[in-house]
Design a protein around this motif. Structure first.
Motif: not given
Length: 333
Positions: A44-48, A56-57, A145-146, A329-332
């Protein structure tokens, strides 16, 4: 409606078709080498990675028809649905940015008023964006951004896990779309505290995989979770939390303002349900994950229990995700 007829109608739901569009994007990204950069497309989010936690983006875009019909609510949803994505991965929101296009100032004002109302209600600041008020039609995209201390993932469901659904039923449809609005008239403190349950659950270890129920509906979202995790599931439709007066077919294609699917071990089901029920949220164990790659569904009807197969990922992918061919780790999309 028989189970076979229900399955046929839901497989034709346009929300599923939108998720199938992801397939083409994945093929292009793969050719450009994103797979080598440890990107899991489907979450659901990109993870950095960011020190001891992960940033989380999340980003959402909205169809023109929705923006044109209800610009204020589209703005509200720009914040709300991104917050759901952040929460679904065990995160807490930090800030919002938006990009809007409108046919004049009036539509732009309605979009921004909805965005602002949701940002104030949920307590997350709008820190920047892009505006163009000289377009022929309104469009909106919003990113949030989270940060997550412990991450929930779409790629972590395992055979033997229980499937738990939680939905806020204290709402109504925002006609004419299948958007179940349990947020715009709810107290701000309640909405913030309900969202805070998800990162707390991640940090307590009660669940390890989750996904928010999206425009693909409950079955489509289950299928997305299955495809990411490489598992199957058997789901009891009669156990799905649902308002008594709402038709099952419409409910299963609905996009609730607060709705999540979680994967957890059997021992976690009772304490997990207790946390949701203590806050007045409807929650239930609605199925179990297995190794079949099929989404099997059962329904208690007048003629007894009916069984059917909604989708077989072994024969037909939904998003085209191969968890073994990509990293993390990449968003949908």
């Amino acid at each position: 409606m028989s189970l076979d007829a229900l399955i046929t109608s839901l497989r034709q739901h346009k929300g599923l078709a939108h998720k199938q569009d992801i397939n083409g994007v994945i093929r292009i990204l793969g050719k450009q080498g994103f797979a080598a950069q440890e990107a899991w497309i489907g979450d659901d989010c990109a993870v950095i990675p960011h020190g001891a936690s992960n940033l989380l983006l999340a980003i959402e875009g909205f169809i023109n028809e929705f923006v044109a019909h209800d610009a204020w609510f589209a703005g509200w949803c720009g914040v709300m649905v991104n917050l759901s994505d952040i929460a679904a991965m065990g995160g807490r929101p930090l800030a919002v940015v938006d990009a809007l296009w409108s046919a004049g100032d009036a539509q732009a004002a309605a979009l921004m008023e909805g965005l602002q109302a949701a940002a104030r209600t949920y307590g997350v600041p709008i820190v920047g964006g892009h505006t163009n008020t000289r377009c022929q039609q309104g469009q909106l995209a919003v990113a949030i951004l989270g940060e997550a201390k412990v991450q929930l993932s779409s790629f972590a469901a395992r055979p033997g896990d229980c499937l738990v659904a939680v939905i806020d039923l204290r709402g109504a449809y925002r006609e004419p779309f299948d958007n179940w609005d349990a947020a715009t008239s709810a107290p701000a403190e309640r909405l913030r505290s309900d969202l805070a349950l998800l990162p707390a659950i991640a940090e307590s270890g009660l669940a390890h995989a989750a996904k928010d129920i999206s425009q693909a509906g409950l079955l489509g979202t289950t299928l997305m979770l299955m495809e990411c995790s490489g598992v199957g599931a058997r789901l009891e439709l009669s156990a799905v939390p649902r308002p008594a007066e709402i038709d099952l077919a419409r409910w299963l294609r609905s996009f609730p303002s607060f709705g999540y699917l979680l994967a957890c071990p059997a021992a976690s089901v009772a304490p997990l349900l207790a946390q949701f029920e203590a806050r007045g949220l409807a929650a239930a164990e609605i199925g179990k994950f297995n190794a079949s790659q099929r989404l099997e569904v059962t329904l208690d009807g007048a003629a007894g229990e009916e069984d059917g197969v909604f989708w077989d990922l072994g024969n037909e992918r939904l998003m085209g995700i191969d968890r073994h061919a990509i990293g993390s780790h990449h968003a949908d999309y």
